[in-house]
Design an enzyme around this catalytic site. Structure first.
Site, short mmCIF file in Angstrom:
data_model
loop_
_atom_site.label_atom_id
_atom_site.label_comp_id
_atom_site.label_asym_id
_atom_site.label_seq_id
_atom_site.Cartn_x
_atom_site.Cartn_y
_atom_site.Cartn_z
N GLY A 197 -5.18 -7.14 -9.20
CA GLY A 197 -4.20 -6.30 -9.66
C GLY A 197 -3.80 -6.47 -11.09
O GLY A 197 -3.09 -5.73 -11.80
N GLU B 237 0.04 -12.46 -14.14
CA GLU B 237 0.12 -11.94 -12.73
C GLU B 237 0.61 -10.41 -13.07
O GLU B 237 1.42 -10.37 -13.91
CB GLU B 237 1.35 -12.82 -12.03
CG GLU B 237 0.69 -13.40 -10.99
CD GLU B 237 -0.11 -13.01 -9.91
OE1 GLU B 237 -0.38 -11.80 -9.91
OE2 GLU B 237 -0.30 -13.57 -9.01
N ASP B 238 0.40 -9.50 -11.86
CA ASP B 238 0.80 -8.41 -12.01
C ASP B 238 2.26 -8.37 -11.33
O ASP B 238 3.10 -7.56 -11.76
CB ASP B 238 -0.09 -7.36 -11.12
CG ASP B 238 -0.52 -7.95 -9.80
OD1 ASP B 238 -0.09 -9.04 -9.43
OD2 ASP B 238 -1.13 -7.30 -8.92
N ASP C 269 5.85 -11.54 -5.48
CA ASP C 269 6.46 -10.95 -4.38
C ASP C 269 7.00 -12.19 -3.61
O ASP C 269 8.02 -12.79 -3.77
CB ASP C 269 5.66 -10.19 -3.56
CG ASP C 269 6.18 -9.51 -2.38
OD1 ASP C 269 7.19 -9.15 -2.31
OD2 ASP C 269 5.32 -8.89 -1.63
N PHE D 253 7.68 -1.31 -2.00
CA PHE D 253 6.24 -1.26 -2.57
C PHE D 253 6.18 -0.22 -3.72
O PHE D 253 6.56 0.66 -3.64
CB PHE D 253 5.64 -0.78 -1.28
CG PHE D 253 3.98 -1.27 -1.39
CD1 PHE D 253 3.67 -2.53 -1.09
CD2 PHE D 253 3.16 -0.35 -1.79
CE1 PHE D 253 2.18 -2.75 -1.22
CE2 PHE D 253 1.82 -0.45 -2.05
CZ PHE D 253 1.53 -1.96 -1.74
N ARG E 131 -4.82 2.31 -8.84
CA ARG E 131 -4.72 1.32 -9.81
C ARG E 131 -4.67 1.80 -11.28
O ARG E 131 -4.21 1.28 -12.31
CB ARG E 131 -5.78 0.18 -9.59
CG ARG E 131 -5.94 -0.69 -8.30
CD ARG E 131 -7.12 -1.90 -8.49
NE ARG E 131 -7.24 -2.31 -7.35
CZ ARG E 131 -6.45 -3.51 -6.51
NH1 ARG E 131 -5.52 -3.78 -7.24
NH2 ARG E 131 -6.89 -4.07 -5.59
P1 IMP Z 1 2.97 -12.76 -3.14
O1 IMP Z 1 1.92 -13.82 -2.83
O2 IMP Z 1 3.63 -12.39 -1.84
O3 IMP Z 1 3.71 -13.19 -4.29
O4 IMP Z 1 2.14 -11.65 -3.54
C1 IMP Z 1 1.29 -11.16 -4.72
C2 IMP Z 1 0.16 -10.29 -4.67
O5 IMP Z 1 0.54 -9.29 -3.71
C3 IMP Z 1 0.43 -9.65 -6.02
O6 IMP Z 1 -0.44 -10.36 -6.99
C4 IMP Z 1 -0.12 -8.21 -5.54
O7 IMP Z 1 -1.48 -8.16 -5.84
C5 IMP Z 1 0.29 -8.06 -4.12
N1 IMP Z 1 1.73 -7.44 -4.10
C6 IMP Z 1 2.92 -7.92 -4.00
N2 IMP Z 1 3.81 -6.90 -3.77
C7 IMP Z 1 3.12 -5.54 -4.26
C8 IMP Z 1 3.62 -4.38 -4.25
O8 IMP Z 1 4.65 -3.95 -4.20
N3 IMP Z 1 2.40 -3.24 -4.28
C9 IMP Z 1 1.22 -3.86 -4.51
N4 IMP Z 1 0.65 -5.17 -4.54
C10 IMP Z 1 1.77 -6.07 -4.28
MG MG Z 2 -3.10 -6.82 -4.81
#
Ligand code: IMP
Ligand code: MG
Length: 178
Positions: free
Chosen positions: A45, A100-101, A104, A153, A166
């Site tokens: 991402g 990071e992108d 979450d 999302f 993407r």
């Molecule tokens: P986390 O481990 O829940 O913090 O998620 C991190 C990863 O989940 C990010 O690096 C993204 O690749 C993916 N992600 C989280 N939220 C979204 C979203 O709203 N759209 C797309 N990818 C997401």
């Molecule tokens: Mg992802």
């Protein structure tokens, strides 16, 4: 007609992203004067953000990639994090800036930070374009945040919907199947 043909709405425009990316790079430049840092991009991402962010950065830096997998093709976090591509750079004694992108639940970053610490970096900081603060399941904060967004999302600018979209130049909110 594809099942990936979905409805979305722009949340953050290309211009807003560019402006904020420049500001983030300037903040990082101010904090790392005279340093040579390692940018660790969390694939997939963050690749689009990294490309724009590193070109705004004047601080000397190396770029490296790590890949984690957590989503398993769903729009809700599974909570399971795996390293699917390891670092190449030697970060021992170096200043690491994770790119990071989006944060979450925070589970991915928490895991990545703990993993990187095993390699004895001088410091670890985090820059993220997007931060879904309300969705956090573990306590983790980025040092530089582009935009705080609601727990919706999103896709585009590197972020995917089942590996699609993407390439969008902006961040869009998923609005359901068309
Ligand atoms: P986390 O481990 O829940 O913090 O998620 C991190 C990863 O989940 C990010 O690096 C993204 O690749 C993916 N992600 C989280 N939220 C979204 C979203 O709203 N759209 C797309 N990818 C997401
Ligand atoms: Mg992802």
């Amino acid at each position: 007609m594809s099942k990936y043909d979905i409805a979305w709405q722009v949340m953050i425009s290309e211009e807003e992203i560019q402006k904020r990316t420049r500001e983030l790079a300037q903040a990082v430049d101010r904090d790392y004067v005279g340093q040579d840092i390692v940018l660790v991009c969390n694939l997939k991402g963050a690749f689009v953000f990294l490309a724009d962010f590193c070109r705004e950065l004047t601080t000397l830096h190396e770029v490296d990639f790590i890949a984690t997998s957590s989503y398993k093709g769903t729009t809700a976090s599974s909570g399971v994090v795996r390293i699917v591509k390891d670092l190449k750079a030697d970060i021992d004694g170096r200043h690491v800036l994770i790119v990071e992108d989006i944060i979450d639940s925070g589970l991915t970053l928490d895991y990545v930070c703990r993993y990187l610490r095993l390699h004895n970096p001088a410091s670890i900081r985090i820059v993220t374009l997007l931060d879904k603060k309300e969705a956090r399941k573990v306590e983790i904060e980025a040092d530089y945040v582009g935009f705080e967004i609601p727990d919706k999302f999103v896709l585009g600018y590197g972020l995917d919907f089942f590996e699609h979209y993407r390439n969008l130049k902006f961040i869009a909110e998923y609005k359901g199947p068309e």
